[in-house]
Design an enzyme around this catalytic site. Structure first.
Site, PDB file in Angstrom:
ATOM      1  N   HIS A  23      23.362  45.172  -9.698  1.00 21.64           N
ATOM      2  CA  HIS A  23      24.534  44.297  -9.771  1.00 21.64           C
ATOM      3  C   HIS A  23      25.818  45.137  -9.751  1.00 21.64           C
ATOM      4  CE1 HIS A  23      21.638  41.481 -12.074  1.00 21.64           C
ATOM      5  NE2 HIS A  23      21.887  40.876 -10.939  1.00 21.64           N
TER       6      HIS A  23
ATOM      7  N   SER B 249      16.380  41.752 -12.368  1.00 26.43           N
ATOM      8  CA  SER B 249      16.402  41.601 -13.828  1.00 26.43           C
ATOM      9  C   SER B 249      15.009  41.231 -14.335  1.00 26.43           C
ATOM     10  CB  SER B 249      17.408  40.526 -14.243  1.00 26.43           C
ATOM     11  OG  SER B 249      18.697  40.872 -13.821  1.00 26.43           O
TER      12      SER B 249
ATOM     13  N   LYS C  84      16.509  28.316 -15.304  1.00 23.64           N
ATOM     14  CA  LYS C  84      15.784  29.527 -15.689  1.00 23.64           C
ATOM     15  C   LYS C  84      15.841  29.725 -17.198  1.00 23.64           C
ATOM     16  CE  LYS C  84      16.614  32.613 -11.755  1.00 23.64           C
ATOM     17  NZ  LYS C  84      17.363  33.811 -11.370  1.00 23.64           N
TER      18      LYS C  84
ATOM     19  N   ARG D  18      18.901  42.078  -1.318  1.00 21.36           N
ATOM     20  CA  ARG D  18      18.074  43.264  -1.483  1.00 21.36           C
ATOM     21  C   ARG D  18      17.165  43.402  -0.268  1.00 21.36           C
ATOM     22  NH1 ARG D  18      16.684  41.332  -7.371  1.00 21.36           N
ATOM     23  NH2 ARG D  18      17.197  39.459  -6.221  1.00 21.36           N
TER      24      ARG D  18
HETATM   25  P1  ADP Z   1      20.474  34.440  -9.839  1.00 24.34           P
HETATM   26  O1  ADP Z   1      19.761  33.884 -11.016  1.00 24.34           O
HETATM   27  O2  ADP Z   1      21.638  33.625  -9.387  1.00 24.34           O
HETATM   28  O3  ADP Z   1      19.608  34.891  -8.719  1.00 24.34           O
HETATM   29  P2  ADP Z   1      20.811  37.200 -10.611  1.00 24.34           P
HETATM   30  O4  ADP Z   1      21.507  37.619 -11.854  1.00 24.34           O
HETATM   31  O5  ADP Z   1      19.361  37.460 -10.516  1.00 24.34           O
HETATM   32  O6  ADP Z   1      21.190  35.695 -10.464  1.00 24.34           O
HETATM   33  O7  ADP Z   1      21.536  37.834  -9.365  1.00 24.34           O
HETATM   34  C1  ADP Z   1      22.883  37.581  -9.073  1.00 24.34           C
HETATM   35  C2  ADP Z   1      23.198  38.117  -7.689  1.00 24.34           C
HETATM   36  O8  ADP Z   1      23.004  39.515  -7.658  1.00 24.34           O
HETATM   37  C3  ADP Z   1      22.303  37.558  -6.579  1.00 24.34           C
HETATM   38  O9  ADP Z   1      23.074  37.416  -5.401  1.00 24.34           O
HETATM   39  C4  ADP Z   1      21.280  38.627  -6.383  1.00 24.34           C
HETATM   40  O10 ADP Z   1      20.775  38.633  -5.052  1.00 24.34           O
HETATM   41  C5  ADP Z   1      22.103  39.862  -6.644  1.00 24.34           C
HETATM   42  N1  ADP Z   1      21.262  40.976  -7.095  1.00 24.34           N
HETATM   43  C6  ADP Z   1      20.269  40.969  -7.979  1.00 24.34           C
HETATM   44  N2  ADP Z   1      19.694  42.184  -8.108  1.00 24.34           N
HETATM   45  C7  ADP Z   1      20.366  42.993  -7.261  1.00 24.34           C
HETATM   46  C8  ADP Z   1      20.245  44.359  -6.897  1.00 24.34           C
HETATM   47  N3  ADP Z   1      19.299  45.147  -7.386  1.00 24.34           N
HETATM   48  N4  ADP Z   1      21.140  44.842  -5.998  1.00 24.34           N
HETATM   49  C9  ADP Z   1      22.086  44.034  -5.477  1.00 24.34           C
HETATM   50  N5  ADP Z   1      22.229  42.751  -5.741  1.00 24.34           N
HETATM   51  C10 ADP Z   1      21.392  42.214  -6.627  1.00 24.34           C
END
Ligand code: ADP
Length: 161
Positions: A18, A129, A42, A91
């Protein structure tokens, strides 16, 4: 008018993936609002306050980034904050279908707001995550994948459980 992007997500917890995306986003936008979604279906490990605190500490040296949480429709929130863009990360191809659906729905709901995707750094393509929590709960070494505060808070959380 500054170019403002909203970067929404669960951030349960924030990872270096992130943070990588936010750094990339700062090359494109004047300001980024990291917005923690409070109403997804979630089940989360951390409370909204804990998630926001981890983000705040991780981005303390970034004056162009602000942290917030939101309820209700993302496009309504983006509009209230005068953001023209929703920033999302990609990703691997596996992210594509879900992100595509989400972007299309948001476009349908609010045609004036564009979703912009940025590619994460290669080091973080495997990092999510949920996989991180899975590793942490079984005592895996997650150092180097998340900010220091997240390592600490994950340890604390799983010790208490
Ligand atoms: P959501 O529950 O909306 O998917 P996340 O917190 O999992 O929320 O992810 C938020 C954003 O960050 C999403 O666009 C996701 O694709 C992106 N994201 C998650 N992990 C990574 C990563 N390792 N690198 C880049 N972007 C990421």
């Amino acid at each position: 008018m500054p170019d403002i992007a909203v970067y929404p997500g669960s951030f349960d917890p924030i990872t270096n993936g992130h943070l990588d995306l936010i750094q990339r986003g700062l090359k494109v936008f004047d300001r980024i609002i990291v917005a923690v979604a409070t109403n997804t279906f979630k089940k989360s490990l951390f409370t909204i306050e804990e998630r926001m605190e981890m983000i705040r500490v991780s981005l303390a040296d970034q004056p162009k980034v602000s942290i917030d949480s939101f309820e209700g429709l993302l496009v309504h929130y983006a509009r209230r904050r005068n953001a023209r863009v929703i920033l999302r990360g990609l990703r691997a191809v596996t992210d594509f279908e879900y992100e595509f659906q989400l972007a299309m729905m948001n476009r349908r709901l609010e045609p004036e707001i564009e979703t912009v995707f940025l590619m994460t750094g290669l080091r973080w393509v495997f990092l999510s995550s949920s996989i991180l929590k899975e590793a942490a709960v079984h005592g895996g070494d997650i150092e180097g994948m998340v900010p220091e505060i997240v390592v600490r808070m994950l340890k604390e959380k799983f010790r208490l459980k």
